[in-house]
Design a protein around this motif. Structure first.
Motif, mmCIF file in Angstrom:
data_model
loop_
_atom_site.group_PDB
_atom_site.id
_atom_site.type_symbol
_atom_site.label_atom_id
_atom_site.label_comp_id
_atom_site.label_asym_id
_atom_site.label_seq_id
_atom_site.Cartn_x
_atom_site.Cartn_y
_atom_site.Cartn_z
ATOM 1 N N UNK A 32 0.865 -1.180 0.000
ATOM 2 C CA UNK A 32 0.000 0.000 0.000
ATOM 3 C C UNK A 32 0.899 1.227 0.000
ATOM 4 N N UNK A 33 0.748 2.067 -1.005
ATOM 5 C CA UNK A 33 1.551 3.291 -1.113
ATOM 6 C C UNK A 33 3.054 2.991 -1.003
ATOM 7 N N UNK A 34 3.455 1.883 -1.655
ATOM 8 C CA UNK A 34 4.864 1.462 -1.700
ATOM 9 C C UNK A 34 5.406 0.930 -0.380
ATOM 10 N N UNK A 35 4.524 0.669 0.594
ATOM 11 C CA UNK A 35 4.950 0.089 1.862
ATOM 12 C C UNK A 35 4.480 -1.354 1.955
ATOM 13 N N UNK A 36 5.325 -2.206 2.514
ATOM 14 C CA UNK A 36 4.945 -3.588 2.764
ATOM 15 C C UNK A 36 4.143 -3.651 4.064
ATOM 16 N N UNK A 37 2.939 -4.203 3.983
ATOM 17 C CA UNK A 37 2.084 -4.388 5.154
ATOM 18 C C UNK A 37 1.946 -5.897 5.378
ATOM 19 N N UNK A 38 2.291 -6.350 6.558
ATOM 20 C CA UNK A 38 2.214 -7.776 6.862
ATOM 21 C C UNK A 38 0.979 -8.058 7.714
ATOM 22 N N UNK A 39 0.014 -8.845 7.199
ATOM 23 C CA UNK A 39 -1.123 -9.247 8.033
ATOM 24 C C UNK A 39 -0.676 -10.272 9.066
ATOM 25 N N UNK A 40 -1.205 -10.151 10.272
ATOM 26 C CA UNK A 40 -0.814 -11.019 11.380
ATOM 27 C C UNK A 40 -2.042 -11.780 11.869
ATOM 28 N N UNK A 67 -12.844 -16.804 16.437
ATOM 29 C CA UNK A 67 -12.878 -15.999 15.217
ATOM 30 C C UNK A 67 -11.462 -15.593 14.804
ATOM 31 N N UNK A 68 -11.017 -15.979 13.588
ATOM 32 C CA UNK A 68 -9.712 -15.497 13.119
ATOM 33 C C UNK A 68 -9.791 -14.016 12.768
ATOM 34 N N UNK A 69 -8.849 -13.245 13.294
ATOM 35 C CA UNK A 69 -8.811 -11.810 13.038
ATOM 36 C C UNK A 69 -7.379 -11.432 12.661
ATOM 37 N N UNK A 70 -7.166 -10.168 12.322
ATOM 38 C CA UNK A 70 -5.854 -9.734 11.869
ATOM 39 C C UNK A 70 -5.262 -8.653 12.766
ATOM 40 N N UNK A 71 -3.946 -8.715 12.925
ATOM 41 C CA UNK A 71 -3.156 -7.576 13.343
ATOM 42 C C UNK A 71 -2.359 -7.150 12.122
ATOM 43 N N UNK A 72 -1.556 -6.113 12.262
ATOM 44 C CA UNK A 72 -0.787 -5.621 11.122
ATOM 45 C C UNK A 72 0.599 -5.179 11.574
ATOM 46 N N UNK A 73 1.591 -5.510 10.736
ATOM 47 C CA UNK A 73 2.964 -5.045 10.954
ATOM 48 C C UNK A 73 3.375 -4.144 9.796
ATOM 49 N N UNK A 74 3.894 -2.966 10.124
ATOM 50 C CA UNK A 74 4.448 -2.036 9.146
ATOM 51 C C UNK A 74 5.864 -1.723 9.592
ATOM 52 N N UNK A 75 6.836 -2.166 8.803
ATOM 53 C CA UNK A 75 8.240 -2.027 9.166
ATOM 54 C C UNK A 75 8.448 -2.659 10.544
ATOM 55 N N UNK A 76 8.967 -1.900 11.522
ATOM 56 C CA UNK A 76 9.246 -2.477 12.832
ATOM 57 C C UNK A 76 8.214 -2.080 13.886
ATOM 58 N N UNK A 77 7.005 -1.809 13.411
ATOM 59 C CA UNK A 77 5.885 -1.498 14.292
ATOM 60 C C UNK A 77 4.768 -2.506 14.043
ATOM 61 N N UNK A 78 4.131 -2.997 15.109
ATOM 62 C CA UNK A 78 3.031 -3.955 14.950
ATOM 63 C C UNK A 78 1.890 -3.600 15.890
ATOM 64 N N UNK A 79 0.665 -3.842 15.402
ATOM 65 C CA UNK A 79 -0.552 -3.515 16.150
ATOM 66 C C UNK A 79 -1.444 -4.747 16.185
ATOM 67 N N UNK A 80 -1.783 -5.190 17.394
ATOM 68 C CA UNK A 80 -2.684 -6.331 17.592
ATOM 69 C C UNK A 80 -3.711 -5.941 18.638
#
Length: 256
Positions: A142-150, A157-170
């Protein structure tokens, strides 16, 4: 990377309507929590994780008017209820806002916000474009950034967190699989949910469970979010946390 905590509360927020709980009656602004959401700013691009019922006020309060993408963790109301209020963002940017989520979540959005997706729109509605995420192994761009679904679990229920570079949100997790733990190794900042200090609950983590996860991942800093009023007063709880673990609060800004 600038990270703003737009909200750090559970689905009820703090204070809860009609509650006489001492935390709900607190005069400390850090004990007042909107529904959990976070805004990530990098290179003049804005990424929102979750768009709950407090989205309008959160954007006004933080003085933001543009979004380049919205990432949805799951389809519960406290994480998607603000999609109607994306409309002014459309006006400001003159374009639809891309939304990324699990296929199940996207299908749920199409049902609950059917008028947004209708081919015969009869009034001004939010303009969004949707992108399905079901490959937990790969990143997306997205906008030239790698977004990793977690991949995490909220009960069954399976849900997602997200990692952007060295930051992660769960958020809202009750279990984090081993594979996801491995994908979090090496991060600098982890945002992870907590619900209450004690009293086992079948869904999001208790404090001991959250701290155990942080020990497995070993981030430089951990910020706790998705906080219940039963967790206690902000000032009292923060004094009890281990080194480099912090209680997040609404309007907190951190940098990675």
């Amino acid at each position: 990377m600038k990270i703003t905590f737009l909200g750090t509360g559970t689905s009820l927020g703090i204070p809860i309507i009609g509650s006489k709980h001492p935390v709900c009656l607190s005069k400390n602004s850090k004990d007042k929590r909107l529904r959990s959401s976070i805004l990530i700013e990098k290179d003049q691009k804005n990424f929102l994780i979750d768009c709950g019922p407090d989205f309008r006020y959160q954007m006004l309060r933080s003085n933001h008017e543009r979004l380049n993408a919205i990432f949805i963790t799951h389809e519960h109301q406290d994480h998607i209820g603000g999609l109607d209020d994306v409309r002014p963002i459309n006006f400001n940017m003159n374009q639809p806002i891309p939304i990324y989520g699990l296929r199940r979540v996207i299908e749920n959005l199409k049902k609950r916000f059917f008028y947004i997706f209708s081919k015969n729109k009869k009034s001004n509605v939010s303009k969004i474009s949707v992108y399905e995420l079901d490959d937990y192994k790969n990143f997306f761009i997205v906008e030239n950034y790698k977004i990793f679904p977690l991949l995490t679990w909220h009960g069954q229920l399976p849900i997602l967190g997200f990692r952007i570079e060295n930051f992660a949100y769960i958020t809202d997790a009750s279990h984090i699989p081993f594979q996801t733990i491995q994908r979090l190794k090496g991060i600098n900042i982890l945002v992870l949910n907590i619900l209450r200090k004690e009293m086992k609950h079948s869904f999001p983590f208790m404090l001991s469970e959250t701290l155990k996860i942080t020990q497995q991942i070993c981030p430089q800093k951990t910020y706790l979010t998705h906080i219940s009023h039963t967790f206690g007063f902000h000032e009292e709880i923060e004094k009890q946390l281990p080194k480099d673990v912090y209680l997040a609060y609404d309007k907190l800004i951190i940098y990675e």
